[in-house]
Write a protein that holds these residues in place. Structure first.
Motif, PDB file in Angstrom:
ATOM      1  N   GLN A  82       0.820  -1.217   0.000  1.00  0.00           N
ATOM      2  CA  GLN A  82       0.000   0.000   0.000  1.00  0.00           C
ATOM      3  C   GLN A  82       0.856   1.269   0.000  1.00  0.00           C
ATOM      4  OE1 GLN A  82      -2.845  -0.144   3.157  1.00  0.00           O
ATOM      5  NE2 GLN A  82      -4.457   0.680   1.867  1.00  0.00           N
ATOM      6  N   SER A  83       2.036   1.196   0.608  1.00  0.00           N
ATOM      7  CA  SER A  83       2.924   2.355   0.684  1.00  0.00           C
ATOM      8  C   SER A  83       3.306   2.862  -0.717  1.00  0.00           C
ATOM      9  CB  SER A  83       4.186   1.997   1.468  1.00  0.00           C
ATOM     10  OG  SER A  83       4.762   0.818   0.949  1.00  0.00           O
ATOM     11  N   THR A  86       0.959   5.497  -1.825  1.00  0.00           N
ATOM     12  CA  THR A  86       1.217   6.794  -1.200  1.00  0.00           C
ATOM     13  C   THR A  86       2.339   7.516  -1.944  1.00  0.00           C
ATOM     14  OG1 THR A  86       0.552   5.961   0.960  1.00  0.00           O
ATOM     15  CG2 THR A  86       1.920   7.926   0.943  1.00  0.00           C
TER      16      THR A  86
ATOM     17  N   SER B  23      -0.112   9.773   5.541  1.00  0.00           N
ATOM     18  CA  SER B  23      -0.702   8.473   5.187  1.00  0.00           C
ATOM     19  C   SER B  23      -0.541   7.481   6.326  1.00  0.00           C
ATOM     20  CB  SER B  23      -0.084   7.930   3.901  1.00  0.00           C
ATOM     21  OG  SER B  23       1.228   7.506   4.130  1.00  0.00           O
ATOM     22  N   SER B  24       0.557   7.626   7.067  1.00  0.00           N
ATOM     23  CA  SER B  24       0.774   6.758   8.223  1.00  0.00           C
ATOM     24  C   SER B  24      -0.297   7.032   9.286  1.00  0.00           C
ATOM     25  CB  SER B  24       2.171   7.017   8.790  1.00  0.00           C
ATOM     26  OG  SER B  24       2.469   6.088   9.770  1.00  0.00           O
ATOM     27  N   LEU B  28      -2.660   4.333   6.112  1.00  0.00           N
ATOM     28  CA  LEU B  28      -2.482   3.929   4.711  1.00  0.00           C
ATOM     29  C   LEU B  28      -1.038   3.584   4.371  1.00  0.00           C
ATOM     30  CD1 LEU B  28      -4.714   6.675   3.057  1.00  0.00           C
ATOM     31  CD2 LEU B  28      -5.301   4.284   3.457  1.00  0.00           C
ATOM     32  N   TRP B  29      -0.135   3.786   5.310  1.00  0.00           N
ATOM     33  CA  TRP B  29       1.273   3.499   5.033  1.00  0.00           C
ATOM     34  C   TRP B  29       1.584   2.080   5.513  1.00  0.00           C
ATOM     35  CZ3 TRP B  29       4.912   5.372   2.025  1.00  0.00           C
ATOM     36  CH2 TRP B  29       6.232   4.974   2.229  1.00  0.00           C
TER      37      TRP B  29
END
Lengths: 290, 256
Positions: A82-83, A86, B23-24, B28-29
């Motif tokens: 998923q990273s 981002t 995001s973390s 989401l990270w």
């Protein structure tokens, strides 16, 4: 700039954006440390405070590769995490704002090519980065869009990280691992060899992610602008450009190969202040004053 | 508005690390997989973990948690005799079997799990299985097609250091060659026509299966001949494994 006898004189002007070199080195060391730590962590060791993500987890192109599968099936291509999504989003946001700055400032593969090119520059001097005939070069530069289409198609149809077998970026950070792909090593070797003759050969001719980010040059908010009224037309900006863009013939650089390195600007090679700049408007302060 | 190199450097760093931090914070990270495979969404296995989604980064322990097959059993099946079985990563098999002419890796584990648990799995590609794993699978009730596939894709154990974990009957052989299933050993191999996921209704008709028999099995009128049996089952919410077995029986009847 200092004022001497009523005149503003520049007593020191760097010929290169040194800060970019620092940022590039920082990202290279960071990615290297993380990927080594990944290998150590897999064997039960590793440095606790440092991320132990795999190279696929911290590669923004992984997000692009898995986009089709994510939209159609709802899952990620194997090895991609998923990273990567981002990082893909960050890469796009940066590109919309300032163009492919990821390529020019952060990509470790681009950095390594530049380091090798320093050797080539010392060997070949003015001939360096001018070996490929211009007509051929102009055609070859569109090859990377073919690579992009091929990678996306194959990833979508096979459902695997197809490009991993040929990816020099992945190979570079798997050199010490059993996961290193022979195809990737071969491509990496060819890329580094060509870097002795050409600046950033992978970026210019084959990088699928560079191809995608390069499109942002057509509509980026902050672009490279040249002020015709103050330009001495010495061609220094074009000579310095690692991507061989003829900056001195343009007022706004919309070339799909620009990597936002700023080496052509008045902060670096251009001898005239506020003539080539990274700005929002074609009208620099000098022209606006007229 | 102009941007200097200092501003651009700061922008690059702030956007990359700031984006990661945001995001973390949003959860989401994620730089690793959740070790929870995708689940079947339809058919009789709906809700169960899908073996096809097993990743190379999974350990035998992860597979035990998701599929209920013990790490010890997996270690025995794949000749992993060193270290803690539950901590062994599936992708380690590729290294273990590096000297084998046939690839034993993540796909082999996926297939083993699917066969062991009787779950659906696409058999349209060649996936090889070490003898030790095949022996364990033979103790399960495999349908004729799976039995034939297994026999045709079993290769001798070659993993270095794995001998101690293997029963005497699976001692390594000098040359790895797939053991082709003898034609007369199983009822299915008597027929060269195998019903697979890619088999179309047109092919079934061309093999001589009566239209009425097909319609009776699928419980409806014969669809377009170009449609595959698997696609039809998926669209109608039928179990492909069940339909396939019945269709294969009809194909075998024709051959006899």
């Amino acid at each position: 700039m200092v004022t001497l006898f009523g005149k503003r004189i520049r007593i020191f002007r760097p010929r290169s954006i040194w800060l970019r070199k620092v940022v590039q080195a920082f990202f290279f060391v960071l990615v290297l440390a993380i990927t080594i730590n990944h290998t150590l962590a897999e064997s039960g060791g590793g440095i606790p405070l440092l991320s132990s993500a795999s190279v696929h987890a911290i590669c923004p192109f992984g997000g692009v590769e898995t986009l089709y599968q994510f939209l159609t099936v709802g899952t990620l291509v194997q090895k991609v995490h998923q990273s990567a999504f981002t990082l893909m989003a960050i890469g796009f946001a940066l590109a919309i704002l300032v163009g492919p700055a990821f390529c020019g400032w952060a990509c470790p593969l681009g950095t390594v090519q530049e380091w090798v090119s320093e050797i080539g520059r010392k060997i070949f001097r003015r001939r360096f980065n001018h070996f490929v005939p211009e007509k051929l070069d102009n055609v070859l530069r569109y090859l990377r869009y073919g690579v992009l289409a091929w990678v996306l198609y194959m990833t979508a149809t096979t459902g695997t990280l197809f490009f991993d077998a040929y990816d020099p970026y992945s190979a570079m950070f798997h050199l010490w691992s059993s996961e290193v792909a022979i195809g990737g090593l071969v491509v990496l070797g060819i890329t580094l060899l060509l870097s002795l003759f050409v600046e950033r050969p992978w970026c210019k001719y084959a990088c699928p992610y560079g191809a995608l980010l390069g499109l942002s040059n057509l509509f980026r908010i902050f672009g490279i602008h040249r002020n015709e009224s103050t330009c001495k037309a010495d061609g220094a900006c074009s000579i310095m450009c690692p991507m061989n863009i003829k900056v001195d013939t343009k007022t706004v650089v919309r070339d799909h190969q620009c990597i936002s390195c700023m080496e052509c600007t008045s902060e670096a090679i251009c001898p005239v202040a506020k003539t080539v700049m990274l700005s929002t408007s074609r009208k620099t302060p000098a022209t606006s004053a007229k | 508005m102009n941007i200097t190199s200092k501003t651009l450097a700061a922008l690059v760093i702030v956007m990359i690390f700031g984006g990661i931090m945001v995001s973390s914070a949003l959860g989401l990270w994620q730089t690793t997989t959740t070790k929870e495979p995708a689940k079947f969404t339809e058919g009789e296995f709906a809700g169960q973990a899908n073996p096809a989604d097993i990743r190379g980064s999974y350990t035998f322990g992860d597979i035990e948690k998701n599929f209920g097959i013990s790490g010890m059993l997996l270690a025995k099946a794949f000749g992993v005799s060193e270290g803690e079985p539950d901590a062994f990563q599936v992708k380690g098999l590729e290294e273990l079997y590096a000297s084998s002419e046939f690839e034993i890796g993540t796909n082999s584990v996926r297939l083993f799990v699917a066969f062991y648990n009787g779950q659906p799995y696409d058999l349209s590609t060649d996936i090889y299985m070490p003898e030790s794993a095949a022996e364990l699978l033979l103790e399960r009730n495999l349908d004729p097609e799976r039995l034939a596939y297994l026999q045709a894709h079993t290769v001798p154990n070659l993993a270095a250091g794995s001998e101690s974990a293997l029963p005497p009957a699976t001692a390594p052989e000098a040359t790895p060659t797939p053991q082709t299933a003898p034609a007369a050993e199983t009822p299915v191999t008597a027929s060269t026509n195998m019903v697979k996921g890619k088999t179309t209704f047109g092919e079934l008709l061309s093999w001589g299966v009566p239209q009425a028999a097909i319609e009776q099995i699928i419980g409806g009128p014969l669809p377009e001949p170009s449609i595959t049996a698997k696609d039809y089952c998926t669209a109608k919410g039928l179990s492909f494994e069940t339909i396939k077995t019945q269709l294969q029986a009809e194909v075998d009847k024709v051959k006899k």
